[in-house]
Write a protein that holds these residues in place. Structure first.
Motif, PDB file in Angstrom:
ATOM      1  N   UNK A 133      40.671  49.024  14.488  1.00 38.15           N
ATOM      2  CA  UNK A 133      40.001  49.164  15.782  1.00 38.15           C
ATOM      3  C   UNK A 133      38.499  49.276  15.527  1.00 38.15           C
ATOM      4  N   UNK A 134      37.786  48.193  15.753  1.00 36.64           N
ATOM      5  CA  UNK A 134      36.346  48.148  15.477  1.00 36.64           C
ATOM      6  C   UNK A 134      35.523  48.114  16.770  1.00 36.64           C
ATOM      7  N   UNK A 186      35.173  58.378  25.969  1.00 32.26           N
ATOM      8  CA  UNK A 186      36.288  59.040  25.289  1.00 32.26           C
ATOM      9  C   UNK A 186      37.071  58.102  24.371  1.00 32.26           C
ATOM     10  N   UNK A 187      36.999  56.807  24.619  1.00 31.76           N
ATOM     11  CA  UNK A 187      37.732  55.864  23.760  1.00 31.76           C
ATOM     12  C   UNK A 187      37.148  55.834  22.346  1.00 31.76           C
ATOM     13  N   UNK A 188      35.936  56.384  22.164  1.00 32.57           N
ATOM     14  CA  UNK A 188      35.304  56.405  20.848  1.00 32.57           C
ATOM     15  C   UNK A 188      35.398  57.769  20.168  1.00 32.57           C
ATOM     16  N   UNK A 209      40.720  67.031  26.209  1.00 35.83           N
ATOM     17  CA  UNK A 209      39.813  66.050  26.781  1.00 35.83           C
ATOM     18  C   UNK A 209      39.817  66.157  28.305  1.00 35.83           C
ATOM     19  N   UNK A 210      38.645  66.227  28.882  1.00 33.82           N
ATOM     20  CA  UNK A 210      38.589  66.272  30.351  1.00 33.82           C
ATOM     21  C   UNK A 210      39.105  64.966  30.943  1.00 33.82           C
ATOM     22  N   UNK A 211      39.661  65.083  32.116  1.00 38.20           N
ATOM     23  CA  UNK A 211      40.154  63.881  32.779  1.00 38.20           C
ATOM     24  C   UNK A 211      38.990  62.970  33.114  1.00 38.20           C
ATOM     25  N   UNK A 212      39.176  61.720  32.770  1.00 41.78           N
ATOM     26  CA  UNK A 212      38.121  60.748  33.052  1.00 41.78           C
ATOM     27  C   UNK A 212      38.017  60.542  34.550  1.00 41.78           C
TER      28      UNK A 212
END
Length: 386
Positions: A133-134, A186-188, A209-212
């Protein structure tokens, strides 16, 4: 021919920085090109050791790795290492290194800690980029206009990791980690936390993690403007080429790269569709069109056919309120070549000397070079009118 740019890629970014792996590159690479990888070695003291003439490089490495008093780890650039010494070095623990060898070392590419790269064939022997995953690395490349900006982004992640480590090591408190990482999507986050674990050798507990935020769905359908784009390119090659160049210039100046998909960065058709759906909903902006006409007048000789083609494009795109542009006048045939050369020379002396951009800012240097080539072509046409 090797260049330093060969190693500034998302794959080397992932291997050296995020995964904290060691790297073996073969065959020979000039040391100045090899050191372009410094961008991904942030957080280490760099030491060069050339094994030429040394019979005990592995003993030197073992001694150095166990007697270092630096506050941050050392990363060795080991040059001209033979296959026999490489095999011994790979047995040492707790060593970070980038090794260059001229020997054939494919048979040693069976280590998880050492990634082998054949720079002649441009392939990794024990690393499959298609399985990695880059996306974070690609995103950081997108928002970095040059190598220096990329280095700043890497350094920023290292500083963030230090803050995360402090919260875990001193306070055993992961609750502040989401606040520390709020600048990044958050995906990073997993990539940043993985680097923190690898670099500091610390176990990070689960981070809540807070809800997006739920984004409102876009009720306006995305339209396809590919027909417009293709019409511009097919109508007039010269006009179309300048159009593509200015699209990328507009993107660099006006568009946040974080909003673009990867293909929209590199494929002008995709970029044009994005701009028409988000920036130019009512049609291409007047400022862009004015710049388009101006640049063509500056760098090319527009004849009546070009003007007619421009009008066809404007009619197709429904552009009606365009300020008329003037076609460059033909040089009077009564003027001989020496008169024209005299005028050109006078015009050049009246212009300020334009500084040559640094090649480190490759995009700026490329644009400068393309403009110079256009100017040479135009002057050649003037000199052949007789």
């Amino acid at each position: 021919m090797d260049t330093g740019y060969d190693f500034i890629t998302p794959e080397f970014f992932d291997i050296l920085f995020f995964k904290q792996k060691n790297l073996v590159i073969f065959p020979y690479v000039d040391v100045k090109h090899l050191h372009s990888l410094d961008c991904f070695t942030v957080g280490h003291d760099i030491v060069d050791i050339d094994s030429t003439g040394l019979s005990n490089i592995h003993d030197i490495i073992e001694f150095e790795s166990t007697n270092s008093y630096s506050q941050q780890p050392t990363l060795y650039f080991l040059l001209n290492v033979c296959a026999e010494d490489l095999e011994k070095i790979m047995e040492y623990q707790n060593i970070r290194c980038i090794i260059n060898t001229s020997d054939s070392v494919e048979h040693l590419a069976n280590s998880n800690k050492y990634i082998f790269y054949n720079k002649k064939n441009r392939i990794f022997l024990n690393y499959q980029s298609e399985r990695e995953n880059l996306k974070f690395e690609q995103y950081l490349f997108q928002i970095s206009q040059n190598e220096q900006v990329l280095l700043d982004e890497v350094s920023k992640i290292k500083r963030l990791a230090s803050k995360i480590f402090t919260e875990i090591n001193n306070y055993n408190n992961p609750d502040k980690i989401p606040t520390l990482m709020r600048e990044y999507d958050q995906i990073y986050w997993d990539k940043i936390l993985s680097f923190t674990q690898q670099y500091f050798n610390v176990q990070i507990p689960e981070v809540k993690r807070p809800k997006a935020e739920v984004k409102e769905k876009n009720t306006v359908p995305i339209k396809d403007f590919s027909e417009e784009y293709e019409f511009i390119l097919k109508t007039n090659r010269k006009i179309g080429q300048k159009f593509i160049q200015l699209l990328h210039d507009y993107r660099a100046e006006k568009v946040n790269p974080a909003h673009l998909e990867l293909d929209q960065l590199y494929y002008p058709n995709k970029l044009y569709n994005y701009l028409r759906n988000h920036h130019w909903k009512k049609g291409i902006s007047q400022d862009f069109i004015a710049t388009w006409i101006q640049k063509l007048n500056e760098n090319s000789h527009l004849d009546e056919n070009d003007q007619s083609d421009f009008q066809d494009i404007f009619d197709k795109l429904g552009i009606s309120s365009v300020k008329p542009f003037s076609i460059k006048k033909e040089i009077s045939p009564t003027k001989n070549r020496s008169q024209r050369n005299s005028e050109i020379t006078k015009e050049k002396t009246n212009k300020a000397v334009e500084p040559i951009p640094s090649i480190k800012d490759f995009k700026e240097f490329k644009n400068w070079l393309l403009k110079k080539l256009d100017d040479l072509e135009h002057n050649f046409c003037l000199n052949t009118l007789d």
